[in-house]
Design a protein around this motif. Sequence first.
Motif, short mmCIF file in Angstrom:
data_model
loop_
_atom_site.label_atom_id
_atom_site.label_comp_id
_atom_site.label_asym_id
_atom_site.label_seq_id
_atom_site.Cartn_x
_atom_site.Cartn_y
_atom_site.Cartn_z
N GLY A 185 0.78 -1.23 0.00
CA GLY A 185 0.00 0.00 0.00
C GLY A 185 0.81 1.28 0.00
N TYR A 186 0.37 2.24 0.81
CA TYR A 186 1.00 3.54 0.92
C TYR A 186 2.42 3.39 1.44
N GLY A 187 3.38 3.91 0.70
CA GLY A 187 4.78 3.74 1.08
C GLY A 187 5.44 2.55 0.42
N GLY A 188 4.64 1.76 -0.31
CA GLY A 188 5.21 0.62 -1.04
C GLY A 188 6.19 1.09 -2.11
N LEU A 189 7.22 0.30 -2.33
CA LEU A 189 8.20 0.67 -3.35
C LEU A 189 7.58 0.54 -4.73
N PRO A 190 7.90 1.47 -5.63
CA PRO A 190 7.23 1.52 -6.93
C PRO A 190 7.82 0.57 -7.96
N ASP A 191 7.20 0.56 -9.14
CA ASP A 191 7.76 -0.19 -10.26
C ASP A 191 8.89 0.64 -10.88
N ARG A 192 9.47 0.17 -11.97
CA ARG A 192 10.63 0.85 -12.54
C ARG A 192 10.29 2.20 -13.17
N GLU A 193 8.99 2.49 -13.32
CA GLU A 193 8.56 3.79 -13.82
C GLU A 193 8.20 4.75 -12.68
N GLY A 194 8.40 4.29 -11.45
CA GLY A 194 8.11 5.14 -10.30
C GLY A 194 6.66 5.15 -9.89
N LYS A 195 5.88 4.18 -10.33
CA LYS A 195 4.46 4.11 -10.01
C LYS A 195 4.20 2.97 -9.01
N VAL A 196 3.41 3.28 -7.98
CA VAL A 196 3.03 2.27 -7.00
C VAL A 196 1.78 1.57 -7.53
N LEU B 72 3.09 7.32 -3.50
CA LEU B 72 4.54 7.32 -3.52
C LEU B 72 5.06 8.29 -2.48
N THR B 73 5.58 7.78 -1.38
CA THR B 73 6.11 8.64 -0.32
C THR B 73 7.48 9.17 -0.72
N GLU B 74 7.90 10.19 -0.02
CA GLU B 74 9.21 10.79 -0.30
C GLU B 74 10.32 9.75 -0.10
N LYS B 75 10.19 8.96 0.93
CA LYS B 75 11.20 7.93 1.21
C LYS B 75 11.27 6.91 0.09
N ALA B 76 10.12 6.46 -0.38
CA ALA B 76 10.08 5.46 -1.45
C ALA B 76 10.60 6.04 -2.75
N GLU B 77 10.29 7.31 -3.00
CA GLU B 77 10.78 7.94 -4.23
C GLU B 77 12.29 8.07 -4.23
N LYS B 78 12.86 8.40 -3.09
CA LYS B 78 14.32 8.49 -2.98
C LYS B 78 14.97 7.14 -3.28
N ARG B 79 14.39 6.08 -2.77
CA ARG B 79 14.94 4.75 -3.02
C ARG B 79 14.82 4.39 -4.50
N GLU C 41 19.97 4.65 -10.79
CA GLU C 41 21.38 4.85 -11.13
C GLU C 41 21.97 3.61 -11.79
N ASP C 42 21.52 2.41 -11.37
CA ASP C 42 21.99 1.17 -11.97
C ASP C 42 20.89 0.46 -12.76
N SER C 43 19.66 0.65 -12.32
CA SER C 43 18.48 0.06 -12.98
C SER C 43 18.60 -1.46 -13.15
N LYS C 44 19.06 -2.13 -12.11
CA LYS C 44 19.15 -3.58 -12.17
C LYS C 44 18.01 -4.18 -11.36
N TYR C 45 17.25 -5.06 -12.00
CA TYR C 45 16.12 -5.68 -11.32
C TYR C 45 16.60 -6.95 -10.62
N LYS C 46 16.48 -6.94 -9.29
CA LYS C 46 16.86 -8.11 -8.52
C LYS C 46 16.06 -8.10 -7.23
#
Length: 333
Positions: free
Chosen positions: A91-102, A163-170, A176-181
Amino acid sequence: MSSRRRFLKKAAIGTVGITTVFNCDQSSKTNKTPLATVTSPKKPLIISTWRHGLAANEEAWRQLKKGTSALNAIVSGVGISEADPNVASVGYGGLPDREGKVTLDACIMNHHSDCGAVSFLQSIKHPIAVAQKVLENTPHVMLTGKGALQFALSEGFKEENLLTEKAEKRWRKWLEDSKYKPVINIENHDTISMLVLDKEGNLSGGCTTSGAAWKMHGRVGDSPIIGAGLFLDNEVGAAAATGLGEAVVRTAGSAMVVELMRQGKSPNEACKEITERIYNKHKNHKDMEYLQVGFIAVNKQGEHGGYSVRPGFNYAVFDDEKGNRMEKAASKL
């Protein structure tokens, strides 16, 4: 006359034999343990995944004790995690997908096997509540994407920025590397799944998540899929999953756990067998490097269990006997 006497004698002996057998049968019935002395199931009982399950259990238990239905208790309970910005995988604060969308997935199921689910839902804080509305107010099981959002809005839900500020920063750091793991046991929490055995002895379950961080836009995991992330049969038991959704979908994980309980295995034995099946099927798979899957399960007797591929999986249990506590799952590795 002698023949007639022999016939009557045999008939009499036969009657005595029948009477004796009948009386023995009646005697054996009266010697059985009276039904009243059979151990009653532990109920109500709540079990949910990960440490944030403690707070979810507390709220769900409070709801049950005041007479709320199990389904509403689940929505309220896991809603605590959905609204918590410090839970990075729900939910709220969840880390987004690679496009920055939760994007959010959820499902819910009651003891009649009625179910509702949403997948790829955006901008709605409580997808589990929307899933409940799908169950109650539509002829369908799952709504997805824009259709799920349209339905949620029609039911009175409000759009919010998740998308919280904390999640957006992450996310920006990840770019910077864009590696999915996928990260195993991310911050000791992941999908929250909850199973409830209510005071009537009926089973219900729910599951909600923001899914894997940095996933492709549009990816859906196991959490909204009945039979994968969640399954129950009110005659048998209930099971739910957490971890790498793709691995759970490939094996219909939760449904298989329930089927093993139907065959007589305990919740713990059933979770263990299906977890090991997933491990064996993925030993040479590209996902093996970060494979983590865990299951929780409860049967109609109130027995519960959990098991995972790797160490680190734990789950919260709440009952009248011991209260709310964490239990550590055994693991394959």
